[in-house]
Structure formats: C-alpha cells, structure tokens
Enzyme design. Sequence first.
Site, PDB file in Angstrom:
ATOM      1  N   SER A 266       1.895  -9.766  -0.793  1.00 32.02           N
ATOM      2  CA  SER A 266       1.505  -8.349  -0.715  1.00 32.02           C
ATOM      3  C   SER A 266       1.730  -7.733   0.655  1.00 32.02           C
ATOM      4  CB  SER A 266       0.044  -8.189  -1.141  1.00 32.02           C
ATOM      5  OG  SER A 266      -0.796  -9.044  -0.383  1.00 32.02           O
TER       6      SER A 266
ATOM      7  N   GLU B 101      -9.760   5.886   3.024  1.00 30.89           N
ATOM      8  CA  GLU B 101     -10.565   4.805   3.562  1.00 30.89           C
ATOM      9  C   GLU B 101      -9.610   3.660   3.862  1.00 30.89           C
ATOM     10  OE1 GLU B 101      -9.830   5.061   0.441  1.00 30.89           O
ATOM     11  OE2 GLU B 101      -9.231   2.992   0.021  1.00 30.89           O
TER      12      GLU B 101
ATOM     13  N   LYS C 272       0.807  -1.224   0.000  1.00 31.86           N
ATOM     14  CA  LYS C 272       0.000   0.000   0.000  1.00 31.86           C
ATOM     15  C   LYS C 272       0.846   1.281   0.000  1.00 31.86           C
ATOM     16  CE  LYS C 272      -4.266  -1.785   0.282  1.00 31.86           C
ATOM     17  NZ  LYS C 272      -4.240  -2.978   1.069  1.00 31.86           N
TER      18      LYS C 272
HETATM   19  C1  LIG Z   1      -5.121  -4.079   1.047  1.00 31.63           C
HETATM   20  C2  LIG Z   1      -4.399  -5.330   0.877  1.00 31.63           C
HETATM   21  C3  LIG Z   1      -4.717  -6.211  -0.179  1.00 31.63           C
HETATM   22  C4  LIG Z   1      -5.859  -6.011  -1.106  1.00 31.63           C
HETATM   23  O1  LIG Z   1      -5.816  -4.858  -1.870  1.00 31.63           O
HETATM   24  P1  LIG Z   1      -5.455  -4.867  -3.399  1.00 31.63           P
HETATM   25  O2  LIG Z   1      -5.743  -3.468  -3.825  1.00 31.63           O
HETATM   26  O3  LIG Z   1      -6.316  -5.859  -4.085  1.00 31.63           O
HETATM   27  O4  LIG Z   1      -4.024  -5.206  -3.525  1.00 31.63           O
HETATM   28  C5  LIG Z   1      -3.930  -7.341  -0.335  1.00 31.63           C
HETATM   29  N1  LIG Z   1      -2.911  -7.616   0.510  1.00 31.63           N
HETATM   30  C6  LIG Z   1      -2.598  -6.800   1.534  1.00 31.63           C
HETATM   31  C7  LIG Z   1      -1.479  -7.181   2.426  1.00 31.63           C
HETATM   32  C8  LIG Z   1      -3.322  -5.633   1.759  1.00 31.63           C
HETATM   33  O5  LIG Z   1      -3.009  -4.846   2.775  1.00 31.63           O
END
Ligand SMILES: *Cc1c(COP(=O)(O)O)cnc(C)c1O
Length: 398
Positions: free
Chosen positions: A382, A115, A93
């Site tokens: 992620s 948000e 993020k």
């Molecule tokens: C917010 C988040 C997601 C999902 O958001 P995307 O916009 O689909 O990437 C996935 N993994 C993590 C660790 C997140 O914080």
Amino acid sequence: MVDTASVPDAAGRFGQYGGRYVPETLVHPLRELEEEYFRAQKDPKFQRELDYYLREFCGRPTPLYHAQRLTENLGGAKIYLKREDLLHTGAHKINNAMGQILLAKRMGKTRIIAETGAGQHGVATATVAAMFGFECVVYMGAHDCDRQRLNVVRMQMLGAEVIAVETGQRTLKEAVNEAMRDWVTNVRHTHYILGTAYGAHPYPVMVRNFQRVIGDEARRQILEKEEVLPDLLVACVGGGSNAIGLFYPFLEDKGVAMVGVEAGGEGIEPEKHAARFQGGSVGVLQGTRSFLLQDEHGQIQSTQSVSAGLDYAAVGPEHAWLHDQSRAEYTYATDEKALEAFFKLSKIEGIIPALESSHAIAEVIARAPQMSSDQIIICNLSGRGDKDVAQVAEKIEL
Ligand SMILES: *Cc1c(COP(=O)(O)O)cnc(C)c1O
C-alpha cells in the site's frame, strides 16, 4: 458467495453495518454529496478526467511485480506485489484524494479539509489541493505529528495548514472528530476528503470505488501474466480502503481467498493493539456502524500500533460485512512481526515498505511457505517506507 449487488442499500448499509449516524446539520450535505457522487460516477466526462489524472499525475497503472527473491526465500507460493508504493506521494491514498477533489471541484467547493493518521492521506490531500488551487486544512493527532514529522513538513510545503490535535489519545480518532467539527461549521464551501472506506454514507462506498482501481488492475495484470486468478489476496487493514480496493473486484471469484491484516500492536490485550476483529464488537463511531474496540460501557478503547496508519479503533463497515459472511478472513500482525517483515522485504527485494504494508508482508511470510509453488499470492504494497525511516531507525540498532 456474497451478493455484492445488494450492498450498500439505499441507506448505505452493508447488512447491519454502515449507515449514516451524524448530527442533523450534516444530513443534508451528505445527501448532496451522495447525489453528486453517483451522478459523477455515471458521467463519462468525470471518469475520463479521473483516469487522465490518475495516469498522468499519479502514475497509474502501478506494476504487479513478481517478488522472485522473496518467493524463493520463503519456498512456497509465487508472490506478486501490487506496487501502490510507486504512486506519486508514496501510497494508495492519492487514488481516493484525486477522485474526491475532482468531485469537490464539480460541486463548486473552494476549501478542503482532511484528517490524517500517518500523514499519507494528509500529504495526498495537500498535493491534490495544491494542484487544483484549493485552500487546505489537515487535522492530525499531536502524537502522530511527532512520529510522522516528515509528512507534517511535506504538507506544510504543499501549502496546507496542519492543525495538531491535542485532545484524547492525540491520534487519528481525535483528528477525525476535529475534521467533522470543522465540516459542520464550514460545510457550504468546504469538502471533507475522508481518507478511508469509513464514516457516514456515501463515504465507505465512494472511497471503495475510488480505490477499486487497485483490484481492477491487479486482476487484469495477473490474467495477463499467469492466465489464472490468484489463490490468495493479502492487504493490511486500517480503515480498510487499500484492502477493499484490492478485494472488491475479486469478491465473486470463488477460488480467490482473501485475508486482511490488522495491527496487533504489542499483542492482543486491551488497549495494546488495533485489531478490531480480535476482541472488538458492534457499535457506532464517527458516522457509521461497524466493528470497534470499546469497553462494556461503549467507551472507545485506546489503541496501539507501531504504524500510525493502522492505529484506529474501528474498521470500515464493508469489512465487518465480509467478515460476518466469512468471505474474507481477518488476522493481525504484531509490531514485532511487522518490523521483521519491514527489514526482510527491504533486504531481500530492495523495497522499503511502509510500516502499514509491512503488516501484510508479515502475513505473506507466514502463509507462503504453507502453500504450494503452483499457487499465487497477490499482496498489496500500500505504501513506501520513506516516512517510517526515522521512526524505525530510532527503534532498532542497524
Ligand atoms: C493509510 C494507510 C493504510 C491504512 O489505511 P487503509 O484505509 O486501511 O488502506 C495502509 N497503508 C498505507 C501505506 C497507508 O498510508
């Protein structure tokens, strides 16, 4: 092959998806944002500044890590993890939050709103706001505040005001509504840092471009390590920003398959999941046209997932477009499979993944054994699982 040069068009459309469906008062600010963003994108000074902070503050580039023990354990394709979990604040993020705060600075804004679902985007935004001295307000569903308490406290420590949204299902959708309401009222001095590749134009294309650094790096790294492109990319899909960030630089590479993994919750039955491509249909929600979970009257259905970050009724328009052309495939992992993956990666690799990322790992666990040992998977990790430790501990007896 998909024609990436043709999308989005001048109106922000990816085929029939995307666009700008907003109240009149937001049309002008969005146009202003669009103009300023595209100017910044072409400005070497802006790019240099962004590169500097991504490197020095956020910790880029992230490693492309060969998960040797997981590869051996599954006995098939060679698995690489793109380690976005190692970034400052613990998820991808911050790539987007950093890009957008530099844009807000350029536009002379003084106040930031956002948000957040799991709280990762809120933490990333509160972090960059603190760093550049902006006032910051984060909207978060009250239910998400409960299940992601750690992130609420982190945001407060960073000086942000967290507003718990008590309406509706008390999750991400309601938080977005409140953020949009705030933006309409305070748009002159406020920039809204939207957290995913969703919403009215230019957000989907802008957020994708801020996240494509994931795929650009991964492409360079895999060519350095293996001298070939990967066979398969895997990423979880909430709004879709980490997935499109990884996929985008590979879209024109025919041999690279890609799969996005949505939240299957308790299974594919109405209101028990957040897998928009399983039972969703085309509609408009929160500024854009895309695939969403709605009933026959167009009422948005409630969603369910163990992972707050994937628990949303709609998916980014570029994913809907890729889905229609079968350029990317979309599947889901249930809560149960995601939790299994969470433990497996923790115990085998010494990496505790975010519950969101665990959905992608679950798909790797399903697919790798069916592939041969000379094939390569890149899975986007992620985020890290620190934020999920309390929630998982409650669910499972260790
Ligand atoms: C917010 C988040 C997601 C999902 O958001 P995307 O916009 O689909 O990437 C996935 N993994 C993590 C660790 C997140 O914080």
